[in-house]
Design an enzyme around this catalytic site. Sequence first.
Site, short mmCIF file in Angstrom:
data_model
loop_
_atom_site.label_atom_id
_atom_site.label_comp_id
_atom_site.label_asym_id
_atom_site.label_seq_id
_atom_site.Cartn_x
_atom_site.Cartn_y
_atom_site.Cartn_z
N GLY A 123 83.19 50.22 29.44
CA GLY A 123 83.22 48.77 29.57
C GLY A 123 84.22 48.11 28.66
N GLY A 134 84.75 44.74 28.17
CA GLY A 134 84.49 43.32 27.94
C GLY A 134 84.74 42.97 26.49
CG PHE A 135 84.24 38.93 25.10
CD1 PHE A 135 85.49 38.46 24.74
CD2 PHE A 135 83.57 38.30 26.14
CE1 PHE A 135 86.06 37.36 25.38
CE2 PHE A 135 84.13 37.20 26.78
CZ PHE A 135 85.38 36.74 26.40
CB VAL A 142 80.50 55.73 33.75
CG1 VAL A 142 79.52 56.78 33.24
CG2 VAL A 142 81.82 55.83 33.00
CD GLU A 164 81.33 25.67 29.97
OE1 GLU A 164 81.34 25.51 28.73
OE2 GLU A 164 81.65 26.74 30.52
CB ALA A 210 82.00 35.72 23.91
CD GLN A 211 78.49 32.95 18.26
OE1 GLN A 211 78.53 33.10 17.06
NE2 GLN A 211 78.25 31.77 18.82
#
Length: 444
Positions: A28, A30-31, A96, A187, A334-335
Amino acid sequence: MKINQTINTNSETICLPDTKFPRIVIIGGGFAGLALVKKLKHKELQVVLFDKNNFHQFQPLFYQVATSALEPDSIVFPFRKQINGYKNVLFRLAEVEEIQPSSNTLITSKGKIHYDYLVLATGTTTNFFGMDSVAENSLGMKDIRDSLNIRHMMLQNLEEAAITCDEEERDSLTNFVIVGGGPAGVEMAGALAEFCKYILPKDYPEYPSSIMKIYLVEANNMLLSTMSDKASTKTLKYLKDLNVKVLFNESVSDYDGSQVTTKSGKTILAKNLIWTAGVKGLFPKGIDEKNIVKGNRIKTDDNLKVEGYENIFAIGDIAAIITEETPKGHPQVAQTAIQQGKYLGDTILKLINDEPIKPFEYRDKGSLATVGKRKAVADLGKFKFAGYFAWLLWSIIHLLSISGFRNRLMVGFNWAVSYFTYEKSNRLIIRDFKPKSSINHTNK
């Protein structure tokens, strides 16, 4: 250079350079996965990144692609370009399928591979909570392809609405229902409302912009439930000012592609339903079921190691450190993912060198959400504020977080144009969008 080859049942191979160093396999990009890769670059390790896509996706701006404000290539970034210069990092494009912990082996769509340490950073997928009709007829927003599907669905339906003389059909084609009052839903609702206010009258003079109704359905009694009451109240005001109809204490029970039904019995005609109400963990089979907790997340210890395994770790949205302080795990944002990726990089290096390790500690740097141009909310510790400054802060942080100078430049330019003109120049239908229900019906 010697090459190790491993062969799957289809005689396909995954080739990797021979190495004398431990092999860290990360599933993966991602972030969380990228933060770990950056932490392990240039170390005496062989790092192998697997992903089913060949690019990183900047998920916080999916809604802007969906509403024609940005092109998809401005918020995606190729992994190979990302790791260019990382001599100990390799990328392999494959999905995977299974983990075999007893032999430290991964089974992928392209072959087998052996690992010394395995890190699961596979993220989440949309959770429709078992409602098959909703899953079949609506769209989630967890992939750049979802964003493009939403864009094409919206534009095609607006064009159909301009053609039809059936008023009920026109209402259905121009009504939008967004499910979930978290940051993604808020949003998306704000962006659609601005599209309705500023773009619709110019592009579709055939009918008034009031024909496009936007509903935001939230099961709880407040928006942005993970943020402060002030942020929630201000967000509701912003949305109401944009004529978004917010339905609290409501949840969707059925959707047939044309009509939304809620648990209270309310019905809404709409051929556009966007689902942001929940996610669930997504990872290969092979992890013991006793380690799977609510939300299909993987339970780990406070070092992010999957319980019962000595060399398998989980980070990001799928990882759940269950303690008295975090009974539901850490926030799936994300953080959290970035902090866990950096922490695990240090931890793996210490484990290899037999050095003592400390437990993971999450540092909440605050939360931001935007509801349109010059309208945003911010919770930064004791400081809670809203309006233009919150929007400016949101814009700067997101712009700096995008991978690649060119991408930042593209996004910044588009935002500057939009700021002064409200223009969304990417209103192109480049392929036909077909709902999953119609595809499944055709294939039967």
